[in-house]
Design an enzyme around this catalytic site. Structure first.
Site, PDB file in Angstrom:
ATOM      1  N   HIS A  93     -35.224  11.694  30.971  1.00 43.06           N
ATOM      2  CA  HIS A  93     -34.313  10.609  31.340  1.00 43.06           C
ATOM      3  C   HIS A  93     -32.992  10.686  30.564  1.00 43.06           C
ATOM      4  CE1 HIS A  93     -33.299   6.150  31.799  1.00 43.06           C
ATOM      5  NE2 HIS A  93     -33.508   6.555  33.041  1.00 43.06           N
TER       6      HIS A  93
ATOM      7  N   LYS B 140     -29.221  11.772  29.268  1.00 46.56           N
ATOM      8  CA  LYS B 140     -27.920  12.128  29.851  1.00 46.56           C
ATOM      9  C   LYS B 140     -27.061  12.661  28.714  1.00 46.56           C
ATOM     10  CE  LYS B 140     -29.486   8.696  32.672  1.00 46.56           C
ATOM     11  NZ  LYS B 140     -30.552   7.742  32.338  1.00 46.56           N
TER      12      LYS B 140
ATOM     13  N   ASP C 272     -18.475  22.734  23.550  1.00 47.75           N
ATOM     14  CA  ASP C 272     -18.070  23.565  22.400  1.00 47.75           C
ATOM     15  C   ASP C 272     -18.577  23.046  21.052  1.00 47.75           C
ATOM     16  OD1 ASP C 272     -16.804  25.280  24.099  1.00 47.75           O
ATOM     17  OD2 ASP C 272     -14.773  24.551  23.690  1.00 47.75           O
TER      18      ASP C 272
ATOM     19  N   HIS D  83     -26.202  -1.133  34.887  1.00 49.79           N
ATOM     20  CA  HIS D  83     -27.072  -0.024  34.502  1.00 49.79           C
ATOM     21  C   HIS D  83     -26.869   0.368  33.046  1.00 49.79           C
ATOM     22  CE1 HIS D  83     -28.587   4.255  34.729  1.00 49.79           C
ATOM     23  NE2 HIS D  83     -29.551   3.619  35.363  1.00 49.79           N
TER      24      HIS D  83
ATOM     25  N   LYS E  79     -27.044   0.488  29.032  1.00 54.24           N
ATOM     26  CA  LYS E  79     -28.142   0.254  28.091  1.00 54.24           C
ATOM     27  C   LYS E  79     -27.543   0.249  26.685  1.00 54.24           C
ATOM     28  CE  LYS E  79     -29.679   3.543  31.347  1.00 54.24           C
ATOM     29  NZ  LYS E  79     -30.398   2.783  32.263  1.00 54.24           N
TER      30      LYS E  79
ATOM     31  N   ASP F 299     -24.131  -8.154  15.052  1.00 56.13           N
ATOM     32  CA  ASP F 299     -23.442  -8.601  13.829  1.00 56.13           C
ATOM     33  C   ASP F 299     -22.152  -7.854  13.478  1.00 56.13           C
ATOM     34  OD1 ASP F 299     -25.511 -10.372  13.552  1.00 56.13           O
ATOM     35  OD2 ASP F 299     -26.510  -9.297  11.944  1.00 56.13           O
TER      36      ASP F 299
END
Length: 511
Positions: free
Chosen positions: A249, A251, A256, A429, A431, A436
């Site tokens: 899952h 991404k 470089d 979508h 996440k 604080d």
């Protein structure tokens, strides 16, 4: 008619039908054997009893245990067998040895500078403890000499990613759960092809299950013809297997060794609002530059070695130097990976540590809110002790049944003082969690069981970076487009819908 035929003969439908036929055949065989052989009934029931004992005594999440125990007890003849086939997240012994070897090679490549931990401890012992915990269970160290940039929505990340890809001189590593042909991927593919022709080492990993309905069959071979090194994670075959439980899952984009991206954004058009499926798609990503990128480089290469049965060294991919901009001090940055195979729910524990140590506020973006008891208690206690806890979820769902379960978790949280909002323009979508003005985490980890326990995930933990304030400001601005949820609208829900929600919640860990 052509669309219907294309759908009926699509890979997803054919694989699904093959698996359903196998499941149906297995159930019929067990049922028939059960009718004619008392010994088979006895053995099957004994197997189910052993499976229940095993579930009760293992270290899995209690809700996940209950979700399996109930069907096993209701259908003892084949419940235990189904658990043994599909309920575990385990590799074969051979693959376990391979994975262990890969992790053993990661650790020496990722060395924590103890001076940085000491420096952080002087400011906040809790922050130093969090960094030490993540380093212990992921081998990923925290860095000082790095820079972060918050990118939202997906269109902004898309443009920034293309800009950085065009600068690549040595290598490009891409690892995504979903890749789909369209405006976004085709534009990126044009850049990748150009870079290959310039001698740049371009590699792509995509999750085969995630791309089941998105890419043509054996798309990796197509990319290889273009000169792009490619492999699919967990290639899906029409055979009953537990391997489907564990998906990549993550991404990740690495350019470089000095620039990396992660977040919720896959390489498909809905993520950049080039096509509209569920209203406006709100997503986010983080770009980091400098020494912290090395964690992502090693993450990618370790999985690449595992998938390709290679033993390629890491050091030759480490940049010899960084530009002055990348070395600007911007707090502390810790990219980390979470695996379902080590028995440590790292992603959830990072969230829990931040929630439990919060002093002023906790702001969370999540597309799914399917929580275990511990997370529910942690958020509720935080609100009860006066912490400003706010959670934004979608108004328009991508999966109706999952959204129904998400809403079923609202009541106990709201009753405890947690403020829950839904993003009215469409689907959120992103996440992330920001706490604080000090901490933020952004990555691929949803607040649901699959993401926290079954998938390979990644994220970036940040302490006192400018992007922490950027995430906070974006959250506050997004609230203007949200509606706050109250309990009144749920009091008149018909009894049968409440009953359905109760059932869905029981099996939420298996969704």
């Amino acid at each position: 008619m052509k669309k219907l035929l294309r759908l009926l003969f699509s890979r997803a439908v054919l694989v699904g039908c093959a698996i359903l036929i196998q499941v149906f055949t297995l159930v019929i065989m067990i049922w028939k054997f059960g009718n004619y052989f008392i010994y088979f009934n006895t053995v099957s029931s004994l197997l189910s009893a052993i499976a229940v004992l095993w579930i009760v005594n293992n270290n899995r999440n209690p809700a996940y245990k209950i979700a399996w125990i109930i069907p096993i007890m209701l259908f003892p003849i084949f419940g235990g067998l189904f658990y043994l086939m599909f309920g575990r997240s385990q590799l074969s012994k051979r693959n376990k040895r391979k994975m262990k070897y890969i992790y053993n090679t990661m650790s020496p490549a990722l060395n924590q500078d103890e001076n940085i931990i000491t420096e952080i401890a002087l400011q906040d012992k809790n922050a130093a403890g969090q960094a030490l915990y993540v380093e212990k269970y992921s081998s990923c160290p925290i860095y000082r000499n790095s820079f972060s940039e918050y990118l939202t929505p997906g269109e902004v990340k898309f443009e920034r990613l293309k800009e950085e890809l065009k600068k690549a001189q040595k290598y490009i590593f891409l690892e995504y759960f979903i890749i789909e042909e369209g405006v976004m991927w085709n534009s990126i593919l044009d850049i990748l092809t150009e870079k290959v022709n310039q001698g740049v080492d371009v590699r792509v990993i995509y999750d085969d299950f995630g791309c089941l309905t998105k890419l043509p069959y054996k798309y990796d071979k197509h990319l290889k013809k273009l000169g792009i090194k490619c492999c699919a994670f967990n290639p899906l075959i029409p055979v009953l297997s537990i391997r489907i439980n564990n998906r990549d899952h993550r991404k990740i984009a690495v350019i470089d060794g000095h620039t990396a991206f992660t977040g919720g954004i896959n390489l498909a058009d809905e993520y950049i609002n080039a096509c509209e499926k569920y209203g406006h798609w709100k997503d986010s990503a983080i770009m980091i530059q400098g020494e912290a990128v090395w964690n992502f480089t090693v993450m990618f290469l370790s999985l690449w070695n595992y998938l390709n049965n290679t033993d390629e060294g890491y050091e030759k991919y480490k940049p010899l130097s960084y530009t002055q901009n990348e070395l600007e001090k911007d707090g502390y940055i810790l990219p980390f990976a979470d695996t379902p195979l080590d028995g440590e729910a790292l992603g959830e524990s990072v969230y829990m540590n931040l929630i439990n140590s919060a002093k002023d506020y906790i702001y969370i973006y999540t597309p799914y809110l399917i929580l275990d008891h511990e997370m529910t208690v942690a958020l509720s206690l935080a609100a009860k002790r006066g912490i400003d806890v706010r959670i934004v979820t979608p108004f328009i769902p991508d999966k109706i049944y999952v959204h129904a379960v998400t809403r079923s978790y609202y009541r106990p949280l709201i009753e405890s003082g947690v403020k829950i909002y839904e993003y009215t323009p469409g689907f959120i979508h992103a996440k992330s969690i920001v706490v604080d003005d000090d901490f933020a985490v952004i990555g691929t980890i949803n607040l649901d069981y699959r993401s926290l326990y079954l998938h390979f995930e990644c994220a970036v933990l940040m302490y006192k970076t400018r992007s922490v304030f950027e995430i906070k400001d974006d959250f506050i601005d997004t609230l203007k487009k949200c509606k706050i949820i109250n309990l009144d609208e749920y009091k008149n829900i018909p009894w049968y819908k409440k009953f359905i929600l109760l059932i869905l919640r029981v099996f939420a860990p298996l969704m």
